[in-house]
Design a protein around this motif. Structure first.
Motif, PDB file in Angstrom:
ATOM      1  N   LYS A  94     -20.493   7.397 -12.110  1.00 47.33           N
ATOM      2  CA  LYS A  94     -21.373   6.531 -12.894  1.00 47.33           C
ATOM      3  C   LYS A  94     -22.797   7.062 -12.983  1.00 47.33           C
ATOM      4  CE  LYS A  94     -19.131   2.010 -12.399  1.00 47.33           C
ATOM      5  NZ  LYS A  94     -19.320   0.617 -11.944  1.00 47.33           N
ATOM      6  N   GLY A  95     -23.091   8.066 -12.167  1.00 47.56           N
ATOM      7  CA  GLY A  95     -24.426   8.642 -12.209  1.00 47.56           C
ATOM      8  C   GLY A  95     -25.430   7.979 -11.288  1.00 47.56           C
ATOM      9  N   ASP A  96     -24.948   7.276 -10.270  1.00 45.42           N
ATOM     10  CA  ASP A  96     -25.875   6.675  -9.309  1.00 45.42           C
ATOM     11  C   ASP A  96     -26.670   7.773  -8.597  1.00 45.42           C
ATOM     12  OD1 ASP A  96     -25.031   4.140  -9.945  1.00 45.42           O
ATOM     13  OD2 ASP A  96     -23.575   4.020  -8.330  1.00 45.42           O
ATOM     14  N   GLN A  97     -27.969   7.574  -8.483  1.00 49.23           N
ATOM     15  CA  GLN A  97     -28.833   8.591  -7.863  1.00 49.23           C
ATOM     16  C   GLN A  97     -28.939   8.417  -6.354  1.00 49.23           C
ATOM     17  OE1 GLN A  97     -31.162   6.516 -10.295  1.00 49.23           O
ATOM     18  NE2 GLN A  97     -31.941   8.124 -11.621  1.00 49.23           N
ATOM     19  N   VAL A  98     -28.747   7.170  -5.888  1.00 46.43           N
ATOM     20  CA  VAL A  98     -28.839   6.852  -4.466  1.00 46.43           C
ATOM     21  C   VAL A  98     -27.700   5.906  -4.111  1.00 46.43           C
ATOM     22  CG1 VAL A  98     -30.257   5.854  -2.625  1.00 46.43           C
ATOM     23  CG2 VAL A  98     -31.364   7.064  -4.512  1.00 46.43           C
ATOM     24  N   LEU A  99     -27.106   6.128  -2.947  1.00 46.00           N
ATOM     25  CA  LEU A  99     -26.076   5.223  -2.443  1.00 46.00           C
ATOM     26  C   LEU A  99     -26.576   4.587  -1.152  1.00 46.00           C
ATOM     27  CD1 LEU A  99     -22.841   7.386  -2.856  1.00 46.00           C
ATOM     28  CD2 LEU A  99     -23.967   5.917  -4.540  1.00 46.00           C
ATOM     29  N   ILE A 100     -26.593   3.241  -1.113  1.00 46.66           N
ATOM     30  CA  ILE A 100     -26.818   2.515   0.133  1.00 46.66           C
ATOM     31  C   ILE A 100     -25.437   2.284   0.723  1.00 46.66           C
ATOM     32  CG2 ILE A 100     -27.719   0.428   1.205  1.00 46.66           C
ATOM     33  CD1 ILE A 100     -29.633   0.173  -1.179  1.00 46.66           C
ATOM     34  N   LEU A 101     -25.156   2.931   1.839  1.00 48.80           N
ATOM     35  CA  LEU A 101     -23.784   3.028   2.348  1.00 48.80           C
ATOM     36  C   LEU A 101     -23.658   2.440   3.744  1.00 48.80           C
ATOM     37  CD1 LEU A 101     -20.869   4.209   2.265  1.00 48.80           C
ATOM     38  CD2 LEU A 101     -21.843   6.335   3.161  1.00 48.80           C
ATOM     39  N   ASP A 102     -22.850   1.396   3.862  1.00 52.04           N
ATOM     40  CA  ASP A 102     -22.457   0.847   5.155  1.00 52.04           C
ATOM     41  C   ASP A 102     -20.999   1.247   5.364  1.00 52.04           C
ATOM     42  OD1 ASP A 102     -21.948  -0.631   7.436  1.00 52.04           O
ATOM     43  OD2 ASP A 102     -23.012  -2.403   6.738  1.00 52.04           O
ATOM     44  N   ALA A 103     -20.785   2.252   6.170  1.00 50.93           N
ATOM     45  CA  ALA A 103     -19.479   2.911   6.248  1.00 50.93           C
ATOM     46  C   ALA A 103     -18.439   2.066   6.965  1.00 50.93           C
ATOM     47  CB  ALA A 103     -19.617   4.253   6.958  1.00 50.93           C
ATOM     48  N   VAL A 104     -17.228   2.019   6.402  1.00 50.29           N
ATOM     49  CA  VAL A 104     -16.084   1.440   7.099  1.00 50.29           C
ATOM     50  C   VAL A 104     -15.747   2.306   8.309  1.00 50.29           C
ATOM     51  CG1 VAL A 104     -13.632   0.887   6.935  1.00 50.29           C
ATOM     52  CG2 VAL A 104     -15.145   0.411   5.003  1.00 50.29           C
ATOM     53  N   ASP A 105     -15.691   3.600   8.079  1.00 52.76           N
ATOM     54  CA  ASP A 105     -15.376   4.572   9.122  1.00 52.76           C
ATOM     55  C   ASP A 105     -16.415   5.687   9.031  1.00 52.76           C
ATOM     56  OD1 ASP A 105     -14.360   6.779  10.584  1.00 52.76           O
ATOM     57  OD2 ASP A 105     -12.296   6.105  10.300  1.00 52.76           O
ATOM     58  N   ALA A 106     -17.314   5.720   9.990  1.00 58.28           N
ATOM     59  CA  ALA A 106     -18.447   6.644   9.924  1.00 58.28           C
ATOM     60  C   ALA A 106     -18.007   8.107   9.904  1.00 58.28           C
ATOM     61  CB  ALA A 106     -19.374   6.416  11.119  1.00 58.28           C
ATOM     62  N   ALA A 116     -21.580  13.826  -2.121  1.00 60.16           N
ATOM     63  CA  ALA A 116     -22.760  13.236  -2.757  1.00 60.16           C
ATOM     64  C   ALA A 116     -23.970  14.138  -2.605  1.00 60.16           C
ATOM     65  CB  ALA A 116     -23.040  11.859  -2.153  1.00 60.16           C
ATOM     66  N   ASN A 117     -24.135  14.692  -1.423  1.00 66.65           N
ATOM     67  CA  ASN A 117     -25.267  15.580  -1.166  1.00 66.65           C
ATOM     68  C   ASN A 117     -25.242  16.801  -2.075  1.00 66.65           C
ATOM     69  OD1 ASN A 117     -26.142  18.170   0.738  1.00 66.65           O
ATOM     70  ND2 ASN A 117     -27.548  16.433   0.892  1.00 66.65           N
ATOM     71  N   LYS A 118     -24.071  17.369  -2.262  1.00 69.31           N
ATOM     72  CA  LYS A 118     -23.944  18.544  -3.135  1.00 69.31           C
ATOM     73  C   LYS A 118     -24.251  18.190  -4.592  1.00 69.31           C
ATOM     74  CE  LYS A 118     -20.572  20.987  -0.248  1.00 69.31           C
ATOM     75  NZ  LYS A 118     -19.157  21.427  -0.117  1.00 69.31           N
ATOM     76  N   ALA A 119     -24.030  16.916  -4.940  1.00 67.46           N
ATOM     77  CA  ALA A 119     -24.310  16.463  -6.300  1.00 67.46           C
ATOM     78  C   ALA A 119     -25.766  16.032  -6.470  1.00 67.46           C
ATOM     79  CB  ALA A 119     -23.387  15.304  -6.657  1.00 67.46           C
ATOM     80  N   GLY A 120     -26.557  16.158  -5.405  1.00 66.69           N
ATOM     81  CA  GLY A 120     -27.962  15.772  -5.478  1.00 66.69           C
ATOM     82  C   GLY A 120     -28.200  14.286  -5.323  1.00 66.69           C
ATOM     83  N   VAL A 121     -27.189  13.560  -4.863  1.00 66.64           N
ATOM     84  CA  VAL A 121     -27.300  12.110  -4.681  1.00 66.64           C
ATOM     85  C   VAL A 121     -27.740  11.815  -3.248  1.00 66.64           C
ATOM     86  CG1 VAL A 121     -26.012   9.936  -4.658  1.00 66.64           C
ATOM     87  CG2 VAL A 121     -25.578  11.632  -6.444  1.00 66.64           C
ATOM     88  N   LYS A 122     -28.730  10.942  -3.107  1.00 69.38           N
ATOM     89  CA  LYS A 122     -29.272  10.598  -1.799  1.00 69.38           C
ATOM     90  C   LYS A 122     -28.442   9.493  -1.145  1.00 69.38           C
ATOM     91  CE  LYS A 122     -32.832  13.341  -2.424  1.00 69.38           C
ATOM     92  NZ  LYS A 122     -32.996  14.592  -1.637  1.00 69.38           N
ATOM     93  N   ILE A 123     -28.398   9.520   0.182  1.00 70.56           N
ATOM     94  CA  ILE A 123     -27.642   8.527   0.944  1.00 70.56           C
ATOM     95  C   ILE A 123     -28.567   7.797   1.907  1.00 70.56           C
ATOM     96  CG2 ILE A 123     -25.786   8.127   2.609  1.00 70.56           C
ATOM     97  CD1 ILE A 123     -24.634   9.010   0.030  1.00 70.56           C
ATOM     98  N   VAL A 124     -28.604   6.474   1.775  1.00 70.98           N
ATOM     99  CA  VAL A 124     -29.264   5.620   2.757  1.00 70.98           C
ATOM    100  C   VAL A 124     -28.164   4.953   3.582  1.00 70.98           C
ATOM    101  CG1 VAL A 124     -30.723   3.603   3.136  1.00 70.98           C
ATOM    102  CG2 VAL A 124     -31.263   5.195   1.275  1.00 70.98           C
ATOM    103  N   ALA A 125     -28.038   5.347   4.840  1.00 68.82           N
ATOM    104  CA  ALA A 125     -27.041   4.726   5.719  1.00 68.82           C
ATOM    105  C   ALA A 125     -27.571   3.363   6.145  1.00 68.82           C
ATOM    106  CB  ALA A 125     -26.779   5.600   6.932  1.00 68.82           C
ATOM    107  N   TYR A 126     -26.757   2.336   5.917  1.00 73.48           N
ATOM    108  CA  TYR A 126     -27.186   0.965   6.157  1.00 73.48           C
ATOM    109  C   TYR A 126     -26.394   0.352   7.303  1.00 73.48           C
ATOM    110  CZ  TYR A 126     -28.280  -3.944   5.218  1.00 73.48           C
ATOM    111  OH  TYR A 126     -28.700  -5.243   5.323  1.00 73.48           O
ATOM    112  N   ASP A 127     -27.094  -0.043   8.340  1.00 71.42           N
ATOM    113  CA  ASP A 127     -26.528  -0.749   9.494  1.00 71.42           C
ATOM    114  C   ASP A 127     -25.655   0.144  10.376  1.00 71.42           C
ATOM    115  OD1 ASP A 127     -26.739  -3.447  10.652  1.00 71.42           O
ATOM    116  OD2 ASP A 127     -24.557  -3.361  10.596  1.00 71.42           O
ATOM    117  N   ARG A 128     -24.837   1.015   9.774  1.00 67.06           N
ATOM    118  CA  ARG A 128     -24.033   1.971  10.534  1.00 67.06           C
ATOM    119  C   ARG A 128     -24.389   3.378  10.081  1.00 67.06           C
ATOM    120  NH1 ARG A 128     -18.246  -1.039   9.318  1.00 67.06           N
ATOM    121  NH2 ARG A 128     -18.726  -3.002  10.366  1.00 67.06           N
TER     122      ARG A 128
END
Length: 360
Positions: A94-106, A116-128
């Protein structure tokens, strides 16, 4: 640069635009469209009430406050690591630039984080804290949570700490936070109590916790069990049902300040919960995501510490401070923080207990 200062610059830029002057603060000029912000929000499950009731609306509200035109793509993995991996793929498509991610399995999400990193998309790890090249992380001091739970259990046991055994329910083995809760609790409890049974509970499933507790009662004998460590309120719900069925009422911990847990505390069938106020955590995650989507470097006051993920990555982070909630401070914690109103807590079944606790 602080967000207050950025807001002042934005106001000045609006005035300048009305005068036909190039808006240098935003990097746009008259007739030049501002970059569209697209943020994916990926939460792990809905059995725990916090995610749909608090985390999602708070995060979405803050994103819209900071970036009113932002597109937010929401996903809930329903406890499935495979589903969450597929949802990351959808968000990238969908072209999301940032993902706020609360992982089921870290651990299993690492390949998706790397993609995501290779695609230039940033990751904000949330809570986990997910494994892989995460750009920022916000959570609570999870070892401290376990320490607070362990200390509260010891205090509730008093002289009974040495006269019997406790049962420990540590949560999901795929959740890195569960390992920290467990470590914190053990740091307080080891050498002070005898642990008769100890369980991991996949997916934080209250039904499994109920079955585990019933099994522990059968194996140890109800007269031998003097207390129960539960890593969260969902597990505590299942545990409390098993204790009631066995005619038992012993000290029981929890976490997340769920409404049913607050009501159990009022009735005396749960001793404490640990509140991790959702709004500060959600606001920080949203702020991180918007800054990253706008191509900005996160300021030091937003990431004051660095943590290490299970895969060895150093991640800039904010770790907030948890709070113990017991019968005496409900009004000064969850009510004051706006999680629940007194009316929500004090339904007719809990009216007498609320009056006794000063909730009127």
């Amino acid at each position: 640069m602080t967000r207050t200062l950025r807001g002042a610059i934005a106001v000045a830029s609006t005035v300048a635009l009305s005068m036909g002057v190039v808006a240098t603060a935003t990097g746009t000029s008259p007739g030049q469209a501002k970059q569209e912000i697209k943020i994916g929000l990926l939460l792990p499950e809905s059995k725990t009430t916090r995610y749909e009731k608090f985390d999602r609306p708070y995060i979405e509200q803050k994103i819209k406050e900071l970036a009113p035109d932002a597109q937010i793509d929401y996903y809930n993995a329903a406890e499935s690591a495979t589903t969450q991996q597929q949802q990351v793929n959808t968000a990238l498509a969908k072209g999301d630039q940032v993902l706020i991610l609360d992982a089921v399995d870290a651990k299993s999400i690492q390949s998706s984080v790397e993609k995501a990193n290779k695609a230039g998309v940033k990751i904000v790890a949330y809570d986990r804290l997910a494994q892989g090249p995460v750009d920022a992380y916000v959570s609570y001091d999870n070892r401290k949570v376990g320490e607070l739970q362990g200390r509260a259990l010891l205090d509730a046991l008093g002289d009974k700490a040495e006269s019997g055994e406790i049962v420990m329910h540590n949560g999901s083995p795929t959740d890195p936070n569960a390992a920290e809760f467990k470590a914190g609790a053990h740091s307080v409890l080891d050498g002070k109590v005898k642990i008769g049974k100890e369980y991991d509970t996949p997916n934080w499933d209250p039904n499994n916790a109920n079955q585990q507790m019933s099994g522990a009662i059968s194996a140890l004998g109800k007269d031998k069990i003097v207390g129960v460590y539960s890593a969260n309120d969902g597990l505590a719900a299942g545990i409390a049902t098993a204790l009631k069925a066995a005619g038992m009422n012993v000290p029981l911990t929890g976490q997340d300040a769920q409404l049913d847990a607050i009501q159990r505390i009022l009735l005396g069938t749960q001793t404490i919960t640990v509140e991790k106020p959702y709004k500060p955590e959600a606001d920080i995650a949203a702020t991180m995501a918007v800054d990253l989507a706008e191509g900005k470097q996160l300021p030091d006051d937003l990431t004051p510490v660095t943590v290490t993920s299970g895969s060895g990555q150093k991640v800039p982070a904010t770790l907030l401070t948890p709070v113990v909630v017991d019968k005496d401070n409900i009004k000064d914690t969850v009510v004051k923080d706006g999680l629940y109103t007194v009316d929500e807590i004090c339904t007719p079944a809990y009216a007498d207990a609320c009056k006794e606790a000063g909730l009127e």
